[in-house]
Design an enzyme around this catalytic site. Structure first.
Site, mmCIF file in Angstrom:
data_model
loop_
_atom_site.group_PDB
_atom_site.id
_atom_site.type_symbol
_atom_site.label_atom_id
_atom_site.label_comp_id
_atom_site.label_asym_id
_atom_site.label_seq_id
_atom_site.Cartn_x
_atom_site.Cartn_y
_atom_site.Cartn_z
ATOM 1 N N SER A 1 22.505 -10.215 45.005
ATOM 2 C CA SER A 1 21.690 -9.100 44.521
ATOM 3 C C SER A 1 21.671 -8.945 43.006
ATOM 4 O O SER A 1 20.791 -8.284 42.471
ATOM 5 C CB SER A 1 22.145 -7.783 45.154
ATOM 6 O OG SER A 1 23.374 -7.364 44.607
ATOM 7 N N LYS B 1 25.839 -3.107 40.653
ATOM 8 C CA LYS B 1 24.421 -2.885 40.336
ATOM 9 C C LYS B 1 24.303 -2.457 38.877
ATOM 10 O O LYS B 1 25.277 -2.158 38.208
ATOM 11 C CB LYS B 1 23.810 -1.790 41.221
ATOM 12 C CG LYS B 1 23.919 -2.030 42.714
ATOM 13 C CD LYS B 1 23.101 -3.188 43.198
ATOM 14 C CE LYS B 1 23.302 -3.363 44.711
ATOM 15 N NZ LYS B 1 22.955 -4.667 45.174
#
Length: 189
Positions: free
Chosen positions: A41, A82
Site C-alpha cells: 500500500s 500511511k
C-alpha cells in the site's frame, strides 16, 4: 585480595551490562521502535518487508504535519503505515488525479514516479470527496485523513473500515528505512 578485585570487576561488568540492557529496552519501547512494512500500500515509497524505524516520542512533543508518514494501530493485531493527507478541519478532495485541500491544489512529488509508470490511461487516485466516502465535509478534530502512496491498492481513510485516524492511535512517525541495505534512507519531513 585477588578474589575481591575479581568480584568488584565482575560486579562492575554486571552493572554495565544491566544498564546497557535497560537503556536498549527503554529506547526500543519508549522512543524508537523497529517495524516491518506489510503489503504494497505504500509502494514505491516503502516496499513489502522493508524494515523501518518509527519515532514514538518526537511527534508527541511537536505536531504531526501534512504528508508525514505514520504508523498507527488499526486494530488489536495490526498496525498500518500511511501518509497523513488531511489535518483536523481540512476539506479534502481529489479531482483529475490532483489533491485539493481547502480548495488549494497541492503537489505530491512522492507520487510522480508512480504516475509516470502507469501503463493504462487511468488515474492513480480516483476522484473523491470526504463527504462521498465518509459522510463528513472536513476532517474531525483530533483525527487525520491518511492515504497509502499506492492509491490503487491501499486500504486507507477512503474506506469506512479505516476512516479517520484518531491521533491517540498513532504510534509514531517513520524516520528511517534500515533494511534492505540498498533501500536504506532517512525519511525527511
Amino acid at each position: 585480595m585477588k578474589n575481591t578485585n575479581e568480584t568488584n570487576d565482575l560486579l562492575s561488568w554486571v552493572k554495565t551490562l544491566g544498564f546497557a540492557v535497560l537503556l536498549a529496552v527503554g529506547l526500543r519501547y519508549f522512543i524508537f521502535t523497529p517495524t516491518v512494512v506489510v503489503g504494497a500500500s505504500m509502494m514505491p515509497t516503502f516496499e513489502n518487508e522493508d524494515k523501518i524505524i518509527v519515532d514514538k516520542i518526537g511527534p508527541k512533543l511537536t505536531n504531526y504535519d501534512r504528508f508525514d508518514v505514520v504508523v498507527f494501530e488499526f486494530n488489536d493485531n495490526e498496525d498500518y503505515i500511511k501518509r497523513i493527507i488531511g489535518l483536523p478541519g481540512d476539506h479534502i478532495e481529489y479531482k483529475n488525479d490532483s489533491l485539493f485541500i481547502n480548495g488549494e491544489k497541492y503537489d505530491e512529488p512522492y507520487l510522480d514516479a508512480y504516475k509516470g509508470a502507469l501503463t493504462d490511461s487511468g488515474k492513480l487516485t480516483a476522484d473523491f470527496t470526504l463527504d462521498a466516502y465518509l459522510g463528513e465535509t472536513v476532517v474531525p478534530e483530533g483525527h487525520f485523513f491518511v492515504l497509502g502512496d499506492n492509491r490503487r491498492k491501499s486500504l486507507d481513510s477512503r474506506d469506512a473500515s479505516v476512516g479517520f485516524i484518531e491521533q491517540d492511535k498513532i504510534i509514531g512517525k517513520v524516520r528511517f528505512v534500515i533494511y534492505p541495505i540498498k533501500r536504506m534512507q532517512i525519511i525527511k519531513d
